[in-house]
Motif scaffolding. Structure first.
Motif, PDB file in Angstrom:
ATOM      1  N   PHE A  34      41.101 114.203  51.247  1.00 54.43           N
ATOM      2  CA  PHE A  34      42.011 115.208  50.677  1.00 54.43           C
ATOM      3  C   PHE A  34      43.469 114.912  51.044  1.00 54.43           C
ATOM      4  O   PHE A  34      43.805 114.759  52.213  1.00 54.43           O
ATOM      5  N   PHE A  35      44.319 114.866  50.004  1.00 55.21           N
ATOM      6  CA  PHE A  35      45.760 114.719  50.210  1.00 55.21           C
ATOM      7  C   PHE A  35      46.410 116.089  50.290  1.00 55.21           C
ATOM      8  O   PHE A  35      47.376 116.281  51.000  1.00 55.21           O
ATOM      9  N   ASN A  36      45.909 117.029  49.506  1.00 56.00           N
ATOM     10  CA  ASN A  36      46.267 118.442  49.633  1.00 56.00           C
ATOM     11  C   ASN A  36      45.102 119.254  49.069  1.00 56.00           C
ATOM     12  O   ASN A  36      44.030 118.702  48.821  1.00 56.00           O
ATOM     13  N   THR A  37      45.307 120.548  48.856  1.00 59.89           N
ATOM     14  CA  THR A  37      44.168 121.401  48.482  1.00 59.89           C
ATOM     15  C   THR A  37      43.566 121.068  47.121  1.00 59.89           C
ATOM     16  O   THR A  37      42.394 121.345  46.875  1.00 59.89           O
ATOM     17  N   ASN A  38      44.369 120.474  46.216  1.00 62.35           N
ATOM     18  CA  ASN A  38      43.811 120.170  44.890  1.00 62.35           C
ATOM     19  C   ASN A  38      44.007 118.712  44.475  1.00 62.35           C
ATOM     20  O   ASN A  38      43.990 118.371  43.302  1.00 62.35           O
ATOM     21  N   LEU A  39      44.172 117.834  45.454  1.00 56.30           N
ATOM     22  CA  LEU A  39      44.335 116.397  45.196  1.00 56.30           C
ATOM     23  C   LEU A  39      43.567 115.606  46.250  1.00 56.30           C
ATOM     24  O   LEU A  39      43.767 115.801  47.451  1.00 56.30           O
ATOM     25  N   ALA A  40      42.690 114.719  45.796  1.00 52.78           N
ATOM     26  CA  ALA A  40      41.875 113.952  46.730  1.00 52.78           C
ATOM     27  C   ALA A  40      41.577 112.562  46.183  1.00 52.78           C
ATOM     28  O   ALA A  40      41.531 112.344  44.966  1.00 52.78           O
ATOM     29  N   CYS A  41      41.360 111.639  47.088  1.00 54.67           N
ATOM     30  CA  CYS A  41      40.975 110.278  46.728  1.00 54.67           C
ATOM     31  C   CYS A  41      39.491 110.089  47.041  1.00 54.67           C
ATOM     32  O   CYS A  41      39.058 110.353  48.164  1.00 54.67           O
ATOM     33  N   LEU A  42      38.729 109.670  46.049  1.00 57.32           N
ATOM     34  CA  LEU A  42      37.325 109.349  46.287  1.00 57.32           C
ATOM     35  C   LEU A  42      37.271 107.908  46.790  1.00 57.32           C
ATOM     36  O   LEU A  42      37.436 106.957  46.024  1.00 57.32           O
ATOM     37  N   GLU A  43      37.067 107.747  48.100  1.00 59.41           N
ATOM     38  CA  GLU A  43      37.077 106.428  48.717  1.00 59.41           C
ATOM     39  C   GLU A  43      35.716 105.766  48.548  1.00 59.41           C
ATOM     40  O   GLU A  43      34.731 106.148  49.187  1.00 59.41           O
ATOM     41  N   LEU A  44      35.687 104.749  47.709  1.00 59.23           N
ATOM     42  CA  LEU A  44      34.445 104.056  47.373  1.00 59.23           C
ATOM     43  C   LEU A  44      34.365 102.672  48.017  1.00 59.23           C
ATOM     44  O   LEU A  44      33.553 101.852  47.621  1.00 59.23           O
ATOM     45  N   PHE A  45      35.218 102.450  49.034  1.00 59.22           N
ATOM     46  CA  PHE A  45      35.358 101.096  49.580  1.00 59.22           C
ATOM     47  C   PHE A  45      34.824 100.951  51.010  1.00 59.22           C
ATOM     48  O   PHE A  45      35.270 100.082  51.770  1.00 59.22           O
ATOM     49  N   HIS A  46      33.884 101.771  51.392  1.00 63.82           N
ATOM     50  CA  HIS A  46      33.357 101.693  52.762  1.00 63.82           C
ATOM     51  C   HIS A  46      32.052 100.900  52.856  1.00 63.82           C
ATOM     52  O   HIS A  46      31.357 100.943  53.870  1.00 63.82           O
ATOM     53  N   GLY A  47      31.699 100.192  51.784  1.00 66.80           N
ATOM     54  CA  GLY A  47      30.501  99.365  51.777  1.00 66.80           C
ATOM     55  C   GLY A  47      30.742  98.005  52.419  1.00 66.80           C
ATOM     56  O   GLY A  47      31.845  97.712  52.907  1.00 66.80           O
ATOM     57  N   PRO A  48      29.748  97.143  52.416  1.00 66.02           N
ATOM     58  CA  PRO A  48      29.825  95.854  53.114  1.00 66.02           C
ATOM     59  C   PRO A  48      30.872  94.886  52.565  1.00 66.02           C
ATOM     60  O   PRO A  48      31.297  93.985  53.284  1.00 66.02           O
ATOM     61  N   THR A  49      31.308  95.050  51.314  1.00 69.37           N
ATOM     62  CA  THR A  49      32.364  94.172  50.799  1.00 69.37           C
ATOM     63  C   THR A  49      33.614  94.960  50.426  1.00 69.37           C
ATOM     64  O   THR A  49      34.480  94.470  49.703  1.00 69.37           O
TER      65      THR A  49
END
Length: 435
Positions: free
Chosen positions: A88-103
């Motif tokens: 969450f960047f603020n209450t109505n803005l967020a980044c879906l972080e999809l980069f926590h996998g092995p590559t």
């Protein structure tokens, strides 16, 4: 469930068949015979499940007659063995972080699920499969690591010579064993064309059991549906009643296709933004109605340097069968200068570091009016460490490299280099794989 060929509608096959075949007759993409549509109560129940159970339920809608739910769940647990974070960047803005996998890229989701499915369905047959795929950046690493050392599967990855970052290259060109990597003297579209020619060549088709791990394979698409549901489940309850806007960085448009499929199934997403770099075939098409791809241009967001997105026919099919207006889809083209400014502005305002693809997604979202009654998500598709030199140049910030990058950076690049010539590639495949 059956899947039909978009170019030859009479060609229908089950999941295990299209998984291993990749493309249909006349190079047609496969598409589900129908997309399940769930009621609000069922959607609510799915959102309350953990990610593995949630994914197992969603994917069972497509696979339940071909694989037992208990086995499917085990395979999904093995594939999705890393976190998915809505930052969450603020209450109505967020980044879906999809980069926590092995590559460290979103493609780990689709490719690792595909690898588990191919291993499962090929176990009894013990056939030797040659997976031929092209990458504009992150797909290569995801494919290489997902299939590394899996029995009876050989991987051949084509990528544009000197058009991906050194760290991206090191992630998948240093493994060896059942992984072969080829640097093609051309751009990503050239690599894709070589792949298509290979699948269309009768001699190769007769002598090699060819498959592809690009987003043309339906297994990758249906796997990506899952993280849209997970993202929604991480939205606070007091925000879920708002209009949900999702900005998707788009190159080959597989990620966006999966999001639209999630919407059809019943996830209440109001609007998607297809965020592209200056390779703007889709934004121009949506604005003018004219399909006029231009020559591909290299950009900072190199994994999106695609002028003819392979998945666009699937998106057109989704709009057609659901009788949707194309106004549902917004599309914005972002320049390298805008990408750079976005990275600087986001760091100054939110103290968060975005890599170029994620910055394109954020910038496109910001260009779309953020109304007060909306909840806005932009997709983070790659770890900023993959672009550490560029980030340092503009932010003067050093990024601590994740362990996987530290381990591969000093390894030898094992790639071959070939010209953009199909006959040369064909001879390479014959020499290495036809006994």
């Amino acid at each position: 469930m059956k899947f039909y060929n978009l170019n030859e509608h009479k060609e229908k096959k089950n999941f295990s068949q299209v998984l291993q075949q990749g493309l249909g007759t006349n190079q047609g993409l496969f598409f589900p015979e129908y997309l399940p549509k769930l009621n609000n109560k069922t959607i609510e129940n799915i959102l309350n499940l953990n990610f593995i159970d949630k994914s197992s339920y969603i994917l069972s809608l497509f696979l339940k007659k071909e694989i037992k739910l208990k086995i499917l769940k085990k395979k999904i647990k093995k594939a999705f063995n890393f976190p998915l974070i809505l930052n969450f960047f603020n209450t109505n803005l967020a980044c879906l972080e999809l980069f926590h996998g092995p590559t460290l890229a979103f493609k780990d989701f689709g490719v690792r699920f595909m690898a588990q499915m191919i291993e499962f369905f090929n176990k009894k047959k013990q056939n030797k499969i040659i997976i031929l795929t092209a990458t504009s950046g992150d797909t290569g690493a995801a494919v290489a690591h997902a299939f590394y050392n899996i029995k009876n599967i050989e991987i051949v990855i084509l990528y544009p010579y000197k058009k991906i970052s050194i760290l991206q290259e090191k992630l998948f060109c240093t493994l060896g064993n059942n992984i072969k990597t080829i640097a093609i003297e051309g751009n990503f579209d050239d690599c894709q064309n070589l792949i298509k020619q290979s699948f269309n060549d009768q001699e190769l088709k007769q002598n090699l059991n060819l498959n592809s791990a690009n987003s043309i394979n339906i297994s990758r698409l249906i796997a990506q549906i899952c993280y849209y549901f997970e993202a929604f489940s991480q939205i606070p309850l007091d925000q879920r009643g708002k209009k949900i806007i999702i900005s998707v960085p788009s190159g080959n448009f597989g990620n966006l296709t999966a999001g639209l499929m999630a919407k059809v199934i019943g996830l209440p997403i109001n609007k998607f933004i297809a965020a592209t770099n200056i390779n703007d075939t889709i934004p121009r098409y949506l604005h003018t109605g004219c399909w006029k791809p231009k020559k591909t241009i290299s950009t900072l967001s190199n994994a999106m340097d695609v002028s003819i997105p392979n998945n666009w026919p699937r998106i057109k099919e989704i709009f057609k069968i659901n009788n949707w207006d194309l106004n549902l889809l917004e599309s914005k083209s972002i320049t390298d200068l805008e990408t750079k400014k976005t990275i600087i502005n986001v760091f100054n305002k939110y103290k968060s570091i975005l890599e170029p693809h994620t910055a394109v997604s954020f910038c496109a979202l910001k260009k779309y009016i953020l109304e007060k009654d909306t909840f806005n998500i932009f997709l983070g598709t790659a770890h900023p460490a993959k672009f550490k030199d560029y980030i340092y140049d503009i932010l003067h910030k050093k990024i601590i490299l994740p362990k996987i990058l530290v381990n591969c950076i000093k390894k030898e690049n094992l790639s071959y280099k070939l010209p953009n010539n199909f006959l040369v590639l064909k001879n390479f495949l014959i020499k290495n794989y036809i006994i």
